[in-house]
Design a protein around this motif. Structure first.
Motif, PDB file in Angstrom:
ATOM      1  N   VAL A  30       0.818  -1.216   0.000  1.00  0.00           N
ATOM      2  CA  VAL A  30       0.000   0.000   0.000  1.00  0.00           C
ATOM      3  C   VAL A  30       0.852   1.267   0.000  1.00  0.00           C
ATOM      4  CG1 VAL A  30      -2.012  -1.101   1.051  1.00  0.00           C
ATOM      5  CG2 VAL A  30      -0.242  -0.122   2.521  1.00  0.00           C
ATOM      6  N   GLY A  31       2.160   1.090  -0.118  1.00  0.00           N
ATOM      7  CA  GLY A  31       3.073   2.224  -0.167  1.00  0.00           C
ATOM      8  C   GLY A  31       4.488   1.742   0.078  1.00  0.00           C
ATOM      9  N   ASN A  32       5.427   2.669   0.135  1.00  0.00           N
ATOM     10  CA  ASN A  32       6.798   2.297   0.464  1.00  0.00           C
ATOM     11  C   ASN A  32       7.498   3.466   1.108  1.00  0.00           C
ATOM     12  OD1 ASN A  32       7.787   3.935  -1.733  1.00  0.00           O
ATOM     13  ND2 ASN A  32       7.174   2.279  -3.089  1.00  0.00           N
ATOM     14  N   LEU A  33       8.612   3.141   1.759  1.00  0.00           N
ATOM     15  CA  LEU A  33       9.428   4.150   2.420  1.00  0.00           C
ATOM     16  C   LEU A  33      10.859   4.023   1.926  1.00  0.00           C
ATOM     17  CD1 LEU A  33       8.145   3.628   6.062  1.00  0.00           C
ATOM     18  CD2 LEU A  33       7.655   5.586   4.590  1.00  0.00           C
ATOM     19  N   ASN A  34      11.541   5.130   1.779  1.00  0.00           N
ATOM     20  CA  ASN A  34      12.928   5.147   1.324  1.00  0.00           C
ATOM     21  C   ASN A  34      13.892   4.895   2.476  1.00  0.00           C
ATOM     22  OD1 ASN A  34      12.223   5.787  -1.336  1.00  0.00           O
ATOM     23  ND2 ASN A  34      12.115   7.963  -0.845  1.00  0.00           N
ATOM     24  N   HIS A  35      15.102   4.488   2.127  1.00  0.00           N
ATOM     25  CA  HIS A  35      16.177   4.323   3.102  1.00  0.00           C
ATOM     26  C   HIS A  35      16.335   5.605   3.917  1.00  0.00           C
ATOM     27  CE1 HIS A  35      20.069   3.118   4.733  1.00  0.00           C
ATOM     28  NE2 HIS A  35      20.477   4.345   4.449  1.00  0.00           N
ATOM     29  N   GLY A  36      16.433   5.452   5.244  1.00  0.00           N
ATOM     30  CA  GLY A  36      16.618   6.604   6.115  1.00  0.00           C
ATOM     31  C   GLY A  36      15.336   7.231   6.625  1.00  0.00           C
ATOM     32  N   ALA A  37      14.180   6.829   6.080  1.00  0.00           N
ATOM     33  CA  ALA A  37      12.904   7.386   6.545  1.00  0.00           C
ATOM     34  C   ALA A  37      12.698   7.030   8.012  1.00  0.00           C
ATOM     35  CB  ALA A  37      11.751   6.845   5.704  1.00  0.00           C
ATOM     36  N   GLU A  38      12.152   7.966   8.789  1.00  0.00           N
ATOM     37  CA  GLU A  38      11.836   7.729  10.188  1.00  0.00           C
ATOM     38  C   GLU A  38      10.321   7.693  10.342  1.00  0.00           C
ATOM     39  OE1 GLU A  38      14.022  10.798  12.244  1.00  0.00           O
ATOM     40  OE2 GLU A  38      15.745   9.463  12.434  1.00  0.00           O
ATOM     41  N   ILE A  39       9.850   6.668  11.064  1.00  0.00           N
ATOM     42  CA  ILE A  39       8.414   6.421  11.190  1.00  0.00           C
ATOM     43  C   ILE A  39       8.055   6.135  12.637  1.00  0.00           C
ATOM     44  CG2 ILE A  39       7.912   5.610   8.857  1.00  0.00           C
ATOM     45  CD1 ILE A  39       8.577   2.759   9.813  1.00  0.00           C
ATOM     46  N   GLY A  40       6.901   6.630  13.067  1.00  0.00           N
ATOM     47  CA  GLY A  40       6.388   6.331  14.394  1.00  0.00           C
ATOM     48  C   GLY A  40       5.846   4.902  14.419  1.00  0.00           C
ATOM     49  N   LEU A  41       6.176   4.159  15.479  1.00  0.00           N
ATOM     50  CA  LEU A  41       5.742   2.767  15.612  1.00  0.00           C
ATOM     51  C   LEU A  41       4.710   2.659  16.737  1.00  0.00           C
ATOM     52  CD1 LEU A  41       9.261   1.087  15.374  1.00  0.00           C
ATOM     53  CD2 LEU A  41       7.607   1.463  13.518  1.00  0.00           C
ATOM     54  N   HIS A  42       3.576   2.027  16.432  1.00  0.00           N
ATOM     55  CA  HIS A  42       2.513   1.864  17.417  1.00  0.00           C
ATOM     56  C   HIS A  42       2.696   0.590  18.234  1.00  0.00           C
ATOM     57  CE1 HIS A  42      -1.483   0.502  18.809  1.00  0.00           C
ATOM     58  NE2 HIS A  42      -1.588   1.771  19.160  1.00  0.00           N
ATOM     59  N   SER A  43       2.917  -0.537  17.532  1.00  0.00           N
ATOM     60  CA  SER A  43       3.027  -1.822  18.210  1.00  0.00           C
ATOM     61  C   SER A  43       3.691  -2.826  17.273  1.00  0.00           C
ATOM     62  CB  SER A  43       1.643  -2.323  18.636  1.00  0.00           C
ATOM     63  OG  SER A  43       0.786  -2.446  17.523  1.00  0.00           O
ATOM     64  N   LYS A  44       3.892  -4.050  17.791  1.00  0.00           N
ATOM     65  CA  LYS A  44       4.523  -5.093  16.989  1.00  0.00           C
ATOM     66  C   LYS A  44       3.792  -6.411  17.188  1.00  0.00           C
ATOM     67  CE  LYS A  44       7.898  -6.144  20.604  1.00  0.00           C
ATOM     68  NZ  LYS A  44       9.311  -6.059  21.008  1.00  0.00           N
ATOM     69  N   VAL A  45       3.950  -7.296  16.203  1.00  0.00           N
ATOM     70  CA  VAL A  45       3.424  -8.666  16.277  1.00  0.00           C
ATOM     71  C   VAL A  45       4.494  -9.610  15.743  1.00  0.00           C
ATOM     72  CG1 VAL A  45       0.991  -8.022  15.984  1.00  0.00           C
ATOM     73  CG2 VAL A  45       2.352  -8.607  13.977  1.00  0.00           C
ATOM     74  N   HIS A  46       4.355 -10.877  16.101  1.00  0.00           N
ATOM     75  CA  HIS A  46       5.177 -11.926  15.491  1.00  0.00           C
ATOM     76  C   HIS A  46       4.337 -12.515  14.371  1.00  0.00           C
ATOM     77  CE1 HIS A  46       8.499 -11.967  18.343  1.00  0.00           C
ATOM     78  NE2 HIS A  46       7.595 -11.661  19.254  1.00  0.00           N
ATOM     79  N   ALA A  47       4.858 -12.488  13.160  1.00  0.00           N
ATOM     80  CA  ALA A  47       4.129 -12.977  11.986  1.00  0.00           C
ATOM     81  C   ALA A  47       5.136 -13.645  11.053  1.00  0.00           C
ATOM     82  CB  ALA A  47       3.377 -11.819  11.322  1.00  0.00           C
ATOM     83  N   GLN A  48       4.995 -13.439   9.755  1.00  0.00           N
ATOM     84  CA  GLN A  48       5.879 -14.064   8.773  1.00  0.00           C
ATOM     85  C   GLN A  48       7.342 -13.701   9.045  1.00  0.00           C
ATOM     86  OE1 GLN A  48       5.371 -12.670   4.762  1.00  0.00           O
ATOM     87  NE2 GLN A  48       6.557 -14.338   3.901  1.00  0.00           N
TER      88      GLN A  48
END
Length: 90
Positions: A30-48
């Motif tokens: 649904v989109g992409n981010l470039n090298h070096g982009a900084e993003i806010g993280l809400h939570s994590k899951v264990h998946a693939q």
């Protein structure tokens, strides 16, 4: 440039990283981010598992997922079951 509040992640893959609808490479991009982009993280899951890393991050400002294999995190990222729900975006 101001960094997002913790926890946040920095894209470390030189090719960037895809944003996915769900935490799997079988899910729609649904989109992409470039090298070096900084993003806010809400939570994590264990998946693939990607290259030995099974963690996927849910972004804070958008309901999309990114593989932790391609992101270095700063700060404590809660498991999804422990995360507080985000305020509705509108």
């Amino acid at each position: 440039m101001t960094r997002p509040p913790q926890p946040f992640g920095t894209v470390v893959s030189t090719a960037g990283v895809n944003l996915r609808q769900y935490p799997s490479t079988d899910s729609s991009v649904v989109g992409n981010l470039n090298h070096g982009a900084e993003i806010g993280l809400h939570s994590k899951v264990h998946a693939q598992t990607i290259d030995g890393n099974s963690i996927w991050y849910l972004l804070r400002d958008k309901a999309v997922w990114v593989s932790a294999r391609h992101v270095d995190n700063t700060g404590e990222v809660p498991l999804s079951k422990d995360a507080k729900p985000s305020a509705p975006q509108g």
